[in-house]
Design a protein around this motif. Structure first.
Motif, PDB file in Angstrom:
ATOM      1  N   ALA A  19      52.570  -0.480   8.911  1.00  0.00           N
ATOM      2  CA  ALA A  19      51.402  -1.065   9.572  1.00  0.00           C
ATOM      3  C   ALA A  19      51.810  -2.111  10.597  1.00  0.00           C
ATOM      4  O   ALA A  19      51.202  -2.207  11.665  1.00  0.00           O
ATOM      5  CB  ALA A  19      50.471  -1.682   8.532  1.00  0.00           C
ATOM      6  N   ALA A  20      52.842  -2.900  10.278  1.00  0.00           N
ATOM      7  CA  ALA A  20      53.191  -4.039  11.133  1.00  0.00           C
ATOM      8  C   ALA A  20      54.144  -3.649  12.251  1.00  0.00           C
ATOM      9  O   ALA A  20      54.016  -4.125  13.375  1.00  0.00           O
ATOM     10  CB  ALA A  20      53.802  -5.152  10.284  1.00  0.00           C
ATOM     11  N   VAL A  21      55.136  -2.784  11.940  1.00  0.00           N
ATOM     12  CA  VAL A  21      56.147  -2.432  12.941  1.00  0.00           C
ATOM     13  C   VAL A  21      55.691  -1.224  13.757  1.00  0.00           C
ATOM     14  O   VAL A  21      55.756  -1.214  14.970  1.00  0.00           O
ATOM     15  CB  VAL A  21      57.514  -2.156  12.274  1.00  0.00           C
ATOM     16  N   TYR A  22      55.238  -0.171  13.046  1.00  0.00           N
ATOM     17  CA  TYR A  22      54.709   1.033  13.679  1.00  0.00           C
ATOM     18  C   TYR A  22      55.673   1.593  14.722  1.00  0.00           C
ATOM     19  O   TYR A  22      55.356   1.712  15.890  1.00  0.00           O
ATOM     20  CB  TYR A  22      53.329   0.739  14.303  1.00  0.00           C
ATOM     21  N   ALA A  23      56.894   1.882  14.280  1.00  0.00           N
ATOM     22  CA  ALA A  23      57.893   2.515  15.145  1.00  0.00           C
ATOM     23  C   ALA A  23      58.878   3.220  14.223  1.00  0.00           C
ATOM     24  O   ALA A  23      59.787   2.607  13.675  1.00  0.00           O
ATOM     25  CB  ALA A  23      58.603   1.480  16.006  1.00  0.00           C
TER      26      ALA A  23
ATOM     27  N   LEU B 169      51.906   1.099  21.486  1.00  0.00           N
ATOM     28  CA  LEU B 169      52.699   1.804  22.507  1.00  0.00           C
ATOM     29  C   LEU B 169      53.930   2.508  21.922  1.00  0.00           C
ATOM     30  O   LEU B 169      55.048   2.031  22.037  1.00  0.00           O
ATOM     31  CB  LEU B 169      53.122   0.808  23.603  1.00  0.00           C
ATOM     32  N   ILE B 170      53.699   3.648  21.289  1.00  0.00           N
ATOM     33  CA  ILE B 170      54.806   4.465  20.788  1.00  0.00           C
ATOM     34  C   ILE B 170      55.160   5.517  21.845  1.00  0.00           C
ATOM     35  O   ILE B 170      54.429   5.674  22.829  1.00  0.00           O
ATOM     36  CB  ILE B 170      54.435   5.147  19.458  1.00  0.00           C
TER      37      ILE B 170
ATOM     38  N   ARG C 125      63.774   0.682  24.181  1.00  0.00           N
ATOM     39  CA  ARG C 125      63.223   1.588  25.196  1.00  0.00           C
ATOM     40  C   ARG C 125      61.766   1.259  25.528  1.00  0.00           C
ATOM     41  O   ARG C 125      61.296   1.553  26.631  1.00  0.00           O
ATOM     42  CB  ARG C 125      63.337   3.036  24.727  1.00  0.00           C
ATOM     43  N   HIS C 126      61.060   0.629  24.583  1.00  0.00           N
ATOM     44  CA  HIS C 126      59.650   0.293  24.830  1.00  0.00           C
ATOM     45  C   HIS C 126      59.489  -0.682  26.003  1.00  0.00           C
ATOM     46  O   HIS C 126      58.440  -0.714  26.636  1.00  0.00           O
ATOM     47  CB  HIS C 126      59.019  -0.314  23.576  1.00  0.00           C
TER      48      HIS C 126
END
Lengths: 238, 102
Positions: free
Chosen positions: A46-50, A107-108, A80-81
């Motif tokens: 939930a917090a990192v989402y990557a 933003l994934i 890279r983000h």
């Protein structure tokens, strides 16, 4: 909020959500295997989402790597983000500050790729569309993490059912995803050699920083080729 | 909640902040400066592959021959197919070695 555009976003994000589901479950199972509780695993999703960086995080955490190095590695894998958010800036300039906050949080890789594609086709990158696309991937990601974590807890010996090979193979897949980048082969060769040597002579977890540093330094020192493309290529995370 | 548990929560929060920083960073940078030095860009560009390689190569070398063999098989699959198929084929390979061959 525009309902039609929100729905359009949901429809667009749906196949991505389906494709990402096994990785959410895999993350949940491996997180539990590396000492996380179910709640920890879901909280991290939930917090990192990557996804990729979450895998890196649990792998290093499970190996008792120092916390600062875990965070640095997560940062490095997600670096890279920076390119994505730089490149997407021109399309979301009209978002409010709060909308931008949510936009950057979500933003994934596929979110970036689809936003660029949408702008390329002349369609509006509205917040409604963006949120619909993002949320249909975000919430199932949490549910799949929980499902994977529950199953992970039922597993006694991860080696007996072959769970231990999944992370190295997953990371191998990620490395292969970068093979179109400049200087890929020399960087990988040097990092591989340096990390194996560091593992032998210095020991874990230093093999990560030493190996990575060797590859990055090499990339900076190699002769630079002019004329790189402006838009960052999207690497597939999964 | 014991101290170790709390440390993990802090670690996750730090990782989340680091991740969010990468997602805002480019936007902030692009609105501040127009040009990144090419060597810096090349170095940044190499970071993900360099970091990830360090999680692959030692596992291959020190993980035992069953892990190495299944990674080789997965590598061959990965040159053509998705990561999901690599995982599936690699898993089948290691299970075959461990339970059928040994």
């Amino acid at each position: 909020m525009n309902r039609d555009e929100f729905r359009e976003g949901v429809r667009g994000g749906f196949p991505i959500m389906v494709a990402a589901s096994p990785f959410g479950a895999l993350f949940g199972a491996l997180a539990v295997d590396n000492g996380f509780s179910i709640a920890d695993a879901v909280f991290m999703s939930a917090a990192v989402y990557a996804g990729a960086s979450q895998m890196v995080g649990i792998e290093l955490f499970g190996n008792n790597v120092q916390p600062w190095l875990v965070v640095l590695s997560v940062f490095a894998v997600n670096f890279r983000h920076v390119l994505y958010s730089a490149s997407i800036a021109k399309h979301i300039r009209h978002f409010t500050l709060v909308q931008k906050f949510f936009a950057f949080f979500l933003l994934i890789d596929p979110q970036y790729a689809e936003s660029e594609r949408r702008a390329e086709r002349g369609l509006p990158v509205s917040f409604s569309w963006y949120l619909g696309f993002g949320l249909i991937i975000y919430f199932p990601w949490l549910v799949n993490t929980a499902i994977g974590a529950v199953f992970g807890q039922l597993i006694g010996d991860p080696k007996a059912i072959g769970l231990d090979v999944l992370l190295p193979i997953y990371f191998l897949g990620l490395v292969l995803g970068f093979r179109k980048r400049d200087r890929f082969l020399p960087v990988v060769a040097v990092s591989a050699f340096a990390s194996v040597a560091a593992m032998h002579f210095v020991g874990s977890p230093w093999h990560v920083s030493i190996g990575a540093l060797a590859g990055v330094l090499l990339a900076a020192c190699l002769p630079q080729e002019p004329g790189r493309s402006e838009m960052p290529a999207v690497e597939k995370e999964a | 909640m014991d101290a170790q548990q709390l440390n993990l929560i802090y670690l996750i929060i730090a990782a989340a902040i680091a991740t969010f920083a990468t997602r805002v960073g480019g936007y902030v940078l692009i609105t501040q400066l127009k040009h990144i030095p090419p060597r810096v860009e090349a170095a940044l560009n190499a970071v993900p592959a360099a970091v990830l390689t360090t999680l692959v190569a030692p596992a291959f070398v020190y993980g035992g021959y069953d892990v190495a063999a299944s990674m080789l098989v997965a590598f061959a699959v990965g040159l053509r197919f998705s990561t999901l198929r690599m995982l599936l084929v690699g898993w089948v390979a290691v299970m075959t070695i461990r339970h059928l061959i040994l």
